[in-house]
Enzyme design. Structure first.
Site, PDB file in Angstrom:
ATOM      1  N   HIS A  57     -30.323  -7.740   3.077  1.00 15.30           N
ATOM      2  CA  HIS A  57     -29.892  -6.511   3.725  1.00 15.30           C
ATOM      3  C   HIS A  57     -29.385  -5.520   2.687  1.00 15.30           C
ATOM      4  O   HIS A  57     -28.531  -5.850   1.857  1.00 15.30           O
ATOM      5  CB  HIS A  57     -28.776  -6.858   4.721  1.00 15.30           C
ATOM      6  CG  HIS A  57     -28.303  -5.711   5.550  1.00 15.30           C
ATOM      7  ND1 HIS A  57     -26.971  -5.439   5.752  1.00 15.30           N
ATOM      8  CD2 HIS A  57     -28.979  -4.763   6.238  1.00 15.30           C
ATOM      9  CE1 HIS A  57     -26.843  -4.391   6.534  1.00 15.30           C
ATOM     10  NE2 HIS A  57     -28.047  -3.952   6.847  1.00 15.30           N
ATOM     11  N   HIS A 100     -27.746   4.461   2.720  1.00 11.76           N
ATOM     12  CA  HIS A 100     -27.544   4.046   4.112  1.00 11.76           C
ATOM     13  C   HIS A 100     -26.744   5.070   4.901  1.00 11.76           C
ATOM     14  O   HIS A 100     -27.123   5.466   6.007  1.00 11.76           O
ATOM     15  CB  HIS A 100     -26.833   2.689   4.177  1.00 11.76           C
ATOM     16  CG  HIS A 100     -26.504   2.274   5.581  1.00 11.76           C
ATOM     17  ND1 HIS A 100     -25.321   2.600   6.202  1.00 11.76           N
ATOM     18  CD2 HIS A 100     -27.223   1.575   6.496  1.00 11.76           C
ATOM     19  CE1 HIS A 100     -25.308   2.120   7.430  1.00 11.76           C
ATOM     20  NE2 HIS A 100     -26.453   1.498   7.632  1.00 11.76           N
TER      21      HIS A 100
END
Length: 310
Positions: A57, A100
Site C-alpha cells: 500500500h 495520496h
C-alpha cells in the site's frame, strides 16, 4: 616507477570492484516480470497453483522511506516481490505526480493543495516518512515511475478524484506500461469508463458481495480483466471460491485493522487470510506479511516463470 604504477593500478582495480559490488547490491531486487498483455492476463488468471503475494500500500513506507516514492519501492523489492500500489494527483500545470493527500502538509516540507502548485514548486520539495522525518527523497512523476517499474514489478494505480482517468490511461499508453500497470476503480461505472478508454487494461474492481459481483457480470467488462478487491474485512471462504471459479484473483485489504491484528496477535494470521481464499494481501506491512506467507507458495507452480531475483 614500475612499482608505483602497479600500486596505482591495484587501487583502481579494487575501487572498480567495490563500485561494482555496491552497484549490484543496490540493484538486487525480487521481481515480477510480465512483458506482454497476454502474460499479464495469464498471471492474473486464478489457478489452484497460484502464488500468494502482497501488494504494498502506497509502495510500502517504512521508517526512512516515505510513501509514494521510488526509493521506497526499491526498498520493498529488496525484501520481497510485490505488487506496488500508488496514488496519482495532479499539479496546477497538469503534471501527474505521486501523492495520496490533496495537500502537501503531511508528507512533505511544503504546504497547501497539490492542485494549486506547479510542478516546479512540487519537485523542489522533500518527502517526509510516516513518522514525520524529513528525507532527501522527492516527489516522482507518473511518467518516471512507469519507466522505473518496467521489468521489475506490477503496479496498481489509484487515481485521485481530481485527475481524469483519461490522463492516466494516456500516460500508461505512452509508456507502453499496459503489461504491468492496472488501474484501480471503486465502482462499476468507473470501471466501465476506464475499460472504454482502453479495453486491454487490467482493472482492480471492488467486489465485496454477490450484488457487486452481479453488477460486474452485467457490466460488459470481460472477467479476464478483473482483479477483485474484496474490501478491508475478511470475506467468507465460499465467496472467495465463487470468484476463483470465475478465474479471478482476490485482493484482501489487510491495511488498517487486519494489519493491526497481525501486530497484536502475530503475523501468522496473514496465513489464515490466504488459506481462507485471499490471493493478494494489500498491506502497510509488505515485508512482514510476505515473510509470513512464503511457505504457502506451491512447490510446483505455472506462475513461477514470472518471479525473478537479480
Amino acid at each position: 616507477m614500475l612499482m608505483k604504477n602497479r600500486f596505482l593500478l591495484l587501487i583502481i582495480l579494487f575501487g572498480a570492484l567495490a563500485f561494482i559490488s555496491c552497484k549490484k547490491q543496490f540493484e538486487d531486487f525480487y521481481k515480477i516480470q510480465v512483458n506482454s498483455l497476454s502474460e499479464m492476463e495469464d498471471f492474473y488468471t486464478w489457478s489452484p497453483d497460484r502464488i500468494p503475494m502482497v501488494s504494498a500500500h502506497r509502495g510500502g513506507p517504512y521508517p526512512g522511506f516515505p510513501e509514494n516514492c521510488i526509493e521506497t519501492f526499491e526498498n520493498t523489492l529488496r525484501h520481497t516481490a510485490s505488487i506496488l500500489e500508488f496514488d496519482v494527483a495532479l499539479t496546477k500545470d497538469s503534471v501527474k505526480v505521486l501523492m495520496h493527500d490533496n495537500t502537501l502538509d503531511r508528507t512533505t516540507n511544503g504546504s497547501g493543495k497539490v492542485i494549486d502548485k506547479t510542478y516546479e514548486e512540487i519537485k523542489a520539495l522533500r518527502l517526509k516518512d510516516n513518522e514525520g522525518k524529513l528525507t532527501d527523497f522527492t516527489i516522482p512523476t507518473l511518467e518516471e515511475v512507469l519507466e522505473w517499474g518496467r521489468g521489475k514489478t506490477l503496479f496498481t494505480v489509484d487515481v485521485k478524484r481530481e485527475v481524469p482517468f483519461e490522463m492516466v490511461v494516456d500516460e500508461i499508453k505512452k509508456a507502453q506500461a499496459e503489461p504491468y500497470a492496472a488501474v484501480i476503480t471503486y465502482s462499476a461505472e468507473a470501471a466501465k469508463e476506464v475499460h472504454a478508454l482502453h479495453p486491454d487494461l487490467m482493472l482492480s474492481v471492488t467486489i465485496r458481495n454477490e450484488e457487486e459481483l452481479q453488477r460486474f457480470e452485467d457490466s460488459g467488462i470481460p472477467v479476464e480483466k478483473w482483479i477483485a478487491f474484496t474490501g478491508t474485512s475478511e470475506r467468507p471462504q465460499e465467496f472467495n471460491q465463487m470468484l476463483h471459479e470465475r478465474g479471478v484473483f482476490t485482493i484482501l485489504g489487510v491495511l488498517g485493522n487486519l494489519d493491526r491484528s497481525a501486530i497484536a496477535r502475530g503475523d501468522h494470521i496473514y496465513k489464515e487470510f490466504v488459506k481462507n481464499g485471499a490471493d493478494i494481501l494489500a498491506t502497510d506491512r509488505p515485508i512482514e506479511a510476505a515473510e509470513a506467507i512464503k511457505d504457502l507458495i506451491p512447490e510446483k507452480t505455472s506462475k513461477m516463470k514470472y518471479w525473478k531475483y537479480d
